[in-house]
Each structure stands twice: as structure tokens, then as C-alpha cells.
Scaffold this motif. Sequence first.
Motif, PDB file in Angstrom:
ATOM      1  N   ILE A  27      96.289-113.737 -55.538  1.00 34.51           N
ATOM      2  CA  ILE A  27      95.273-113.530 -54.504  1.00 34.51           C
ATOM      3  C   ILE A  27      95.939-113.413 -53.138  1.00 34.51           C
ATOM      4  N   GLU A  28      96.935-114.243 -52.880  1.00 42.00           N
ATOM      5  CA  GLU A  28      97.658-114.161 -51.612  1.00 42.00           C
ATOM      6  C   GLU A  28      98.359-112.807 -51.476  1.00 42.00           C
ATOM      7  N   TRP A  29      98.982-112.342 -52.549  1.00 43.48           N
ATOM      8  CA  TRP A  29      99.644-111.030 -52.517  1.00 43.48           C
ATOM      9  C   TRP A  29      98.640-109.917 -52.248  1.00 43.48           C
ATOM     10  N   LEU A  30      97.483-109.979 -52.886  1.00 41.28           N
ATOM     11  CA  LEU A  30      96.463-108.944 -52.674  1.00 41.28           C
ATOM     12  C   LEU A  30      95.966-108.937 -51.229  1.00 41.28           C
ATOM     13  N   ILE A  31      95.799-110.107 -50.655  1.00 40.69           N
ATOM     14  CA  ILE A  31      95.388-110.198 -49.253  1.00 40.69           C
ATOM     15  C   ILE A  31      96.461-109.580 -48.359  1.00 40.69           C
ATOM     16  N   GLN A  32      97.716-109.915 -48.609  1.00 43.22           N
ATOM     17  CA  GLN A  32      98.812-109.408 -47.794  1.00 43.22           C
ATOM     18  C   GLN A  32      98.957-107.886 -47.925  1.00 43.22           C
ATOM     19  N   ILE A  33      98.865-107.374 -49.142  1.00 44.95           N
ATOM     20  CA  ILE A  33      98.976-105.928 -49.351  1.00 44.95           C
ATOM     21  C   ILE A  33      97.803-105.204 -48.704  1.00 44.95           C
ATOM     22  N   GLY A  63     101.933-101.771 -49.209  1.00 47.72           N
ATOM     23  CA  GLY A  63     100.825-101.371 -48.342  1.00 47.72           C
ATOM     24  C   GLY A  63     100.849 -99.885 -48.060  1.00 47.72           C
ATOM     25  N   ARG A  64     102.037 -99.330 -47.931  1.00 52.32           N
ATOM     26  CA  ARG A  64     102.174 -97.888 -47.697  1.00 52.32           C
ATOM     27  C   ARG A  64     101.741 -97.096 -48.923  1.00 52.32           C
ATOM     28  N   LEU A  65     102.007 -97.640 -50.110  1.00 53.41           N
ATOM     29  CA  LEU A  65     101.584 -96.970 -51.342  1.00 53.41           C
ATOM     30  C   LEU A  65     100.070 -97.006 -51.529  1.00 53.41           C
ATOM     31  N   VAL A  66      99.417 -98.017 -50.961  1.00 58.66           N
ATOM     32  CA  VAL A  66      97.964 -98.147 -51.097  1.00 58.66           C
ATOM     33  C   VAL A  66      97.244 -97.092 -50.259  1.00 58.66           C
ATOM     34  N   VAL A  67      97.816 -96.734 -49.118  1.00 58.33           N
ATOM     35  CA  VAL A  67      97.189 -95.774 -48.209  1.00 58.33           C
ATOM     36  C   VAL A  67      97.419 -94.361 -48.757  1.00 58.33           C
ATOM     37  N   PRO A  68      96.345 -93.592 -48.998  1.00 52.69           N
ATOM     38  CA  PRO A  68      96.526 -92.249 -49.548  1.00 52.69           C
ATOM     39  C   PRO A  68      97.081 -91.270 -48.513  1.00 52.69           C
ATOM     40  N   GLY A  69      97.769 -90.258 -48.998  1.00 52.06           N
ATOM     41  CA  GLY A  69      98.291 -89.215 -48.120  1.00 52.06           C
ATOM     42  C   GLY A  69      99.626 -89.579 -47.520  1.00 52.06           C
ATOM     43  N   ARG A  70     100.090 -88.707 -46.633  1.00 52.93           N
ATOM     44  CA  ARG A  70     101.366 -88.904 -45.965  1.00 52.93           C
ATOM     45  C   ARG A  70     101.147 -89.687 -44.674  1.00 52.93           C
ATOM     46  N   GLN A  71     101.984 -90.689 -44.446  1.00 52.56           N
ATOM     47  CA  GLN A  71     101.886 -91.480 -43.236  1.00 52.56           C
ATOM     48  C   GLN A  71     102.920 -90.981 -42.223  1.00 52.56           C
ATOM     49  N   HIS A  72     102.562 -91.034 -40.955  1.00 57.27           N
ATOM     50  CA  HIS A  72     103.421 -90.546 -39.885  1.00 57.27           C
ATOM     51  C   HIS A  72     104.078 -91.694 -39.115  1.00 57.27           C
ATOM     52  N   ILE A  73     104.436 -92.753 -39.820  1.00 50.45           N
ATOM     53  CA  ILE A  73     105.136 -93.861 -39.186  1.00 50.45           C
ATOM     54  C   ILE A  73     106.460 -94.047 -39.911  1.00 50.45           C
ATOM     55  N   GLY A  74     107.424 -94.598 -39.212  1.00 47.24           N
ATOM     56  CA  GLY A  74     108.752 -94.768 -39.766  1.00 47.24           C
ATOM     57  C   GLY A  74     108.880 -95.975 -40.673  1.00 47.24           C
ATOM     58  N   VAL A  75     110.037 -96.060 -41.290  1.00 42.62           N
ATOM     59  CA  VAL A  75     110.306 -97.150 -42.215  1.00 42.62           C
ATOM     60  C   VAL A  75     110.384 -98.482 -41.473  1.00 42.62           C
ATOM     61  N   LEU A  76     111.003 -98.490 -40.311  1.00 40.46           N
ATOM     62  CA  LEU A  76     111.137 -99.729 -39.547  1.00 40.46           C
ATOM     63  C   LEU A  76     109.773-100.281 -39.136  1.00 40.46           C
ATOM     64  N   LEU A  77     108.882 -99.395 -38.724  1.00 43.16           N
ATOM     65  CA  LEU A  77     107.534 -99.823 -38.352  1.00 43.16           C
ATOM     66  C   LEU A  77     106.761-100.307 -39.585  1.00 43.16           C
ATOM     67  N   THR A  78     107.015 -99.702 -40.732  1.00 42.23           N
ATOM     68  CA  THR A  78     106.400-100.147 -41.979  1.00 42.23           C
ATOM     69  C   THR A  78     106.846-101.570 -42.318  1.00 42.23           C
ATOM     70  N   ILE A  79     108.121-101.860 -42.103  1.00 42.65           N
ATOM     71  CA  ILE A  79     108.645-103.199 -42.365  1.00 42.65           C
ATOM     72  C   ILE A  79     108.020-104.212 -41.411  1.00 42.65           C
ATOM     73  N   ALA A 128      98.426-105.086 -45.015  1.00 43.75           N
ATOM     74  CA  ALA A 128      99.472-104.107 -44.720  1.00 43.75           C
ATOM     75  C   ALA A 128      98.914-102.694 -44.796  1.00 43.75           C
ATOM     76  N   GLY A 129      98.075-102.427 -45.796  1.00 42.42           N
ATOM     77  CA  GLY A 129      97.456-101.112 -45.913  1.00 42.42           C
ATOM     78  C   GLY A 129      96.581-100.786 -44.718  1.00 42.42           C
ATOM     79  N   VAL A 130      95.813-101.752 -44.270  1.00 41.24           N
ATOM     80  CA  VAL A 130      94.963-101.554 -43.089  1.00 41.24           C
ATOM     81  C   VAL A 130      95.815-101.328 -41.840  1.00 41.24           C
ATOM     82  N   GLY A 131      96.888-102.105 -41.693  1.00 40.20           N
ATOM     83  CA  GLY A 131      97.766-101.944 -40.540  1.00 40.20           C
ATOM     84  C   GLY A 131      98.471-100.598 -40.530  1.00 40.20           C
ATOM     85  N   ILE A 132      98.934-100.159 -41.678  1.00 41.04           N
ATOM     86  CA  ILE A 132      99.615 -98.862 -41.768  1.00 41.04           C
ATOM     87  C   ILE A 132      98.641 -97.733 -41.498  1.00 41.04           C
TER      88      ILE A 132
END
Length: 87
Positions: free
Chosen positions: A64-70, A20-36, A73-77
Amino acid sequence: MEISGIISAIIIGIIIGVLGRLVVPGRQHIGVLLTIVVGIVAALIGAAIASGLGVADTKGIDWIEWLIQIGLAGVGIAALDRSRARR
């Protein structure tokens, strides 16, 4: 939920969070723990949505389930990144 289910949810959440983090373009300002955490939540919600749509149990890999989950995750990140950038 058994201990094996919790461990597998954490492992899948890590994978979903990273993807999900890879799907979001640019640099994200959240930590690894929050990403998990976002990945785990997205994995659980995505599994429920896929189950509701009837695409959770297929023969082979549940793409399809994986795509929904990713996607979740991208939207949440992205949402967390924007809320942290405002501060």
C-alpha cells in the motif's frame, strides 16, 4: 537522518520515479534527473501519508505504501510534464 537513510531514500526515489514515469501514458518532456527528484519527494511524502494511515509498518512488503508513492510520483511527473509543455 543518517547517511544510510539518505542513500536508501535516493535509491528508492529512483525506483519510485521510474515506476511513476511508467504509469503516466505518452512521452514525458522532463529529464531523468527531474524524474529522480520527483521520485524522492514522492517517496518521502508517500511514506508520511502511509504512516498517517497506519499502513507503513506491516509484515513483509508494504504494498500500500508503494502504491501511494508510485501514484504520487505519477501525479508529480504528469504535472511537471504539463507545465513544461505549456512553455
